[in-house]
Write an enzyme that holds these catalytic residues in place. Structure first.
Site, short mmCIF file in Angstrom:
data_model
loop_
_atom_site.label_atom_id
_atom_site.label_comp_id
_atom_site.label_asym_id
_atom_site.label_seq_id
_atom_site.Cartn_x
_atom_site.Cartn_y
_atom_site.Cartn_z
N ASP A 72 0.81 -1.34 0.00
CA ASP A 72 0.04 0.08 -0.02
C ASP A 72 0.85 1.19 0.08
O ASP A 72 0.53 2.38 -0.50
CB ASP A 72 -0.86 -0.08 1.29
CG ASP A 72 -2.07 -0.98 1.11
OD1 ASP A 72 -2.39 -1.54 -0.14
OD2 ASP A 72 -2.86 -1.22 1.98
N ASP A 175 -1.29 13.11 21.16
CA ASP A 175 -0.13 12.83 20.59
C ASP A 175 -0.25 13.35 19.07
O ASP A 175 0.71 13.45 18.49
CB ASP A 175 0.49 11.46 20.55
CG ASP A 175 0.88 11.06 21.95
OD1 ASP A 175 0.95 12.02 22.65
OD2 ASP A 175 0.96 9.80 22.09
N TYR A 188 -4.17 4.14 9.08
CA TYR A 188 -3.81 4.72 10.17
C TYR A 188 -5.03 4.94 11.27
O TYR A 188 -5.08 4.67 12.37
CB TYR A 188 -3.13 5.96 10.13
CG TYR A 188 -2.09 6.64 11.14
CD1 TYR A 188 -2.27 6.12 12.48
CD2 TYR A 188 -1.20 7.59 11.03
CE1 TYR A 188 -1.66 6.53 13.49
CE2 TYR A 188 -0.53 8.04 12.11
CZ TYR A 188 -0.54 7.76 13.37
OH TYR A 188 0.03 8.14 14.38
N SER A 189 -6.03 5.56 10.78
CA SER A 189 -7.37 5.84 11.45
C SER A 189 -7.95 4.68 12.05
O SER A 189 -8.39 4.51 13.34
CB SER A 189 -8.48 6.48 10.64
OG SER A 189 -9.53 6.82 11.31
N SER A 191 -6.26 1.85 13.30
CA SER A 191 -5.43 1.49 14.10
C SER A 191 -6.00 2.26 15.39
O SER A 191 -5.24 1.99 16.61
CB SER A 191 -4.20 1.70 13.99
OG SER A 191 -3.58 3.33 14.00
#
Length: 291
Positions: A72, A175, A188-189, A191
């Site tokens: 990806d 963060d 990412y979202s 996770s």
């Protein structure tokens, strides 16, 4: 058919697959062009010299299909290298999970047959655009997966003052903050416990990274919204990333994120569905008790 081949430059164990790919393309009479860095890797590292029509260097002209050979991450870099050119991309997976690059080596030959018979479908995927008064990311300030605002050089949280269509939403103490497309909702979202959004949806999801407040959760907003961000930090810098590319900015920099004025075209086999991807990649519906 005029085909561009893009790839990862560390696939030293994938020579057989790469040779098979170029062999199949030549058998079908394709006019093959290879992205310059990938071609250098093939010839200098793998000592493989495929029969091609030319090397892609600088401006792209007239490609019918782009093949992304890798995972990806390679697919995302291919999107950036195409730089808004309306070329459909087919992802050939030599990596691990492969949400975007979903064609495995065992499917390669039949997929190429379907490609040359034009038996495939194209999905149009939303892109995000990052706006700033500064010249960022060499002018290509777009993302297929997400825009990420992240802390840098400190263990302390950052504060991200966030506005939706100029109306104050909240100040995330975390963060970081991930602003994702439907495509990026499985990256990412995901996770961060963000929702999975169907790729044909017109939505954006905001997912905080390790928020200080436990009641702050991912938020889905319409794709038409403009998101304004102002970062406050103990140090004067923070990190902003567009997919796999990142830059360091100062906290005086105000950012805006909105839907881009163009989309990325993704090639899928006719029998491939998003739901099948959920079954195959996320193991939906799999019962390990059933042998």
């Amino acid at each position: 058919m005029k085909i561009g081949v893009f790839g990862r430059n560390d696939q030293t164990d994938k020579l057989k697959l790469i040779q098979n790919l170029f062999g199949k393309l030549n058998e079908r009479g394709a006019e093959v062009f290879v992205q310059k860095n990938f071609y250098t890797f093939l010839t200098d590292v793998l000592k493989y010299h495929p029969s091609i029509a030319g090397v892609i260097e600088g401006e792209l002209t007239g490609l019918d299909i782009a093949l992304s050979v890798g995972g990806d991450g390679t697919f995302l870099r291919t999107v950036a290298q195409l730089n808004q050119h309306p070329v459909p991309i087919l992802g050939i997976n030599t990596g691990r999970l492969g949400f975007l690059a979903d064609i495995g080596s065992e499917q390669l030959e039949e997929t190429l047959d379907e490609l040359f018979l034009h038996n495939y479908r194209i999905e149009e995927r939303m892109m995000l655009q990052l706006h700033s008064h500064k010249h960022l990311f060499q002018g290509y300030n777009y993302a297929l997966n997400e825009v990420a605002i992240l802390r840098r050089d400190t263990s302390s949280m950052i504060t991200i003052h966030t506005f939706l269509n100029d109306q104050y939403l909240t100040s995330y103490q975390a963060d970081g903050l991930i602003i994702a497309t439907p495509t990026g909702s499985t990256a990412y979202s995901l996770s961060l416990n963000g929702p999975i959004i169907h790729p044909e949806s017109d939505n954006i999801v905001l997912s905080p990274v390790a928020p200080h407040s436990l009641n702050v959760r991912p938020l889905v907003v319409p794709g038409s919204y403009t998101i304004t961000l102002q970062v406050e930090n103990r140090t004067p810098t923070f990190l902003v990333a567009l997919d796999s590319r990142s830059e360091v900015l100062t906290t005086e920099t105000q950012l805006k994120v909105s839907k881009a004025g163009f989309k990325t075209s993704v090639v899928h086999r006719l029998d491939h569905t998003f739901y099948q991807t959920l079954h195959d990649k996320l193991m939906w519906g799999v019962d390990k008790r059933v042998k």
